[in-house]
Design a protein around this motif. Structure first.
Motif, PDB file in Angstrom:
ATOM      1  N   SER A  32       0.860  -1.181   0.000  1.00 27.67           N
ATOM      2  CA  SER A  32       0.000   0.000   0.000  1.00 27.67           C
ATOM      3  C   SER A  32       0.897   1.232   0.000  1.00 27.67           C
ATOM      4  O   SER A  32       2.094   1.132   0.263  1.00 27.67           O
ATOM      5  CB  SER A  32      -0.888   0.037   1.252  1.00 27.67           C
ATOM      6  N   ARG A  33       0.278   2.366  -0.261  1.00 24.92           N
ATOM      7  CA  ARG A  33       1.012   3.639  -0.243  1.00 24.92           C
ATOM      8  C   ARG A  33       1.567   3.903   1.162  1.00 24.92           C
ATOM      9  O   ARG A  33       2.732   4.248   1.336  1.00 24.92           O
ATOM     10  CB  ARG A  33       0.021   4.731  -0.650  1.00 24.92           C
TER      11      ARG A  33
ATOM     12  N   GLU B 275       0.147   0.221 -10.259  1.00 27.54           N
ATOM     13  CA  GLU B 275      -0.145   1.054  -9.085  1.00 27.54           C
ATOM     14  C   GLU B 275       1.036   1.011  -8.101  1.00 27.54           C
ATOM     15  O   GLU B 275       1.403   2.026  -7.501  1.00 27.54           O
ATOM     16  CB  GLU B 275      -1.420   0.518  -8.400  1.00 27.54           C
TER      17      GLU B 275
ATOM     18  N   ILE C 217       3.522   4.085  -6.567  1.00 27.10           N
ATOM     19  CA  ILE C 217       3.789   4.243  -5.129  1.00 27.10           C
ATOM     20  C   ILE C 217       5.297   4.296  -4.885  1.00 27.10           C
ATOM     21  O   ILE C 217       5.802   5.122  -4.110  1.00 27.10           O
ATOM     22  CB  ILE C 217       3.126   3.099  -4.335  1.00 27.10           C
TER      23      ILE C 217
ATOM     24  N   GLU D  38       6.618   7.635  -5.873  1.00 32.57           N
ATOM     25  CA  GLU D  38       6.275   8.648  -4.868  1.00 32.57           C
ATOM     26  C   GLU D  38       7.192   8.525  -3.648  1.00 32.57           C
ATOM     27  O   GLU D  38       7.674   9.523  -3.114  1.00 32.57           O
ATOM     28  CB  GLU D  38       4.808   8.495  -4.443  1.00 32.57           C
TER      29      GLU D  38
END
Ligand code: PEP
Ligand code: MN
Length: 257
Positions: free
Chosen positions: A10-11, A49, A53, A56
């Motif tokens: 997950s982020r 996705e 992440i 980022e």
């Protein structure tokens, strides 16, 4: 020192781990978006996705990212989100994939196959070098043994043995090699003693709930302690990518005896 989760889950998970390992002095962030799982029923990674992440997390921490690419068709996509491409042990002899990452313009982390000889590892590296990409790092990550006490058998002699045969940087992954978090720090320290240029380790804040490889994940605090011990022994540890890239290098094949 390359550190991060086995998989991008997950982020929040990835950003938290990235910040923690950056604070501890890691030089790179690792994390899988495309996961090479033994069973098709296991978590396969977040794919595109996951790449976003990772990008980022890289921007947030300043850490360059290394992540695995499984398919020649994804090389361009993964290269757009990472600083280095990983070829996992299961793909060490995926020759079309090796050629493709040889043309991608980014450095490549090539992991030794679990049953590959050093000759086969060096020949696999040649596929990348032959495409004109000289920025290849080799990674010892354990070979298949007979004893289930550890996940694989970490072949530390591979480091001084490879050193005699190639100018490429050499790193060790004690996480996948041992499969047990309590063995990771001792074998990371042993890798340094064996002459490795770096290590790659898996870190997770909640290993019991990790979607893959929780059993071998260090807690962030464990990683900090290991990083401090490694840095005290070898201040240059973890700077694999900062070596002089302009230094002339022989192709692996030509440097062989
Ligand atoms: C990894 O580093 O994410 C990985 C899957 O390791 P290996 O290819 O060595 O099994
Ligand atoms: Mn893993």
């Amino acid at each position: 020192m390359i550190a991060g989760p086995c998989a991008v889950e997950s982020r929040e998970q990835t950003l938290a781990i990235a910040r923690a390992v950056a604070r501890s002095g890691a030089a790179m962030l690792r994390g899988g978006a495309f996961k090479p799982r033994t069973s098709p029923h296991s978590f396969q990674g977040l794919g595109t996705e996951g790449l976003a992440i990772l990008a980022e997390a890289s921007r947030a921490t300043g850490l360059p990212v290394v992540t695995e690419v499984l398919d020649p068709r994804d090389v361009e996509l993964v290269a757009a989100h990472a600083a280095m491409l990983q070829i996992g042990s299961r793909n060490m002899q995926n020759f079309p994939l090796l050629r493709e990452v040889g043309r991608c313009g980014l450095p490549v982390l090539l992991k030794r196959g679990a049953s590959a000889t050093l000759d086969e590892l060096l020949a696999a590296a040649d596929y990348i070098l032959e495409e004109g990409n000289q920025r290849v790092v080799l990674c010892e990550r354990g070979v298949r043994g007979f004893d289930p006490s550890t996940r694989y058998v970490l072949d530390l002699a591979a480091i001084p043995a490879l050193r005699l045969r190639t100018p490429l940087p050499l790193i060790v992954d004690p996480s996948h090699a041992t499969g047990r978090r309590e063995l990771v720090a001792p074998m990371a320290l042993a890798a340094l003693a064996a002459g490795a240029d770096g290590i790659m380790v898996e870190v997770h804040p909640d290993p019991a709930h990790a979607l893959s490889d929780g059993r071998q994940a260090l807690l962030p605090g464990d990683f900090e302690e290991l990083a401090d011990r490694l840095a005290a022994l070898a201040p240059q540890f973890g700077r694999v990518l900062e070596r002089d890239r302009s230094a002339p290098r022989n192709a692996v094949s030509r440097s062989r005896a």
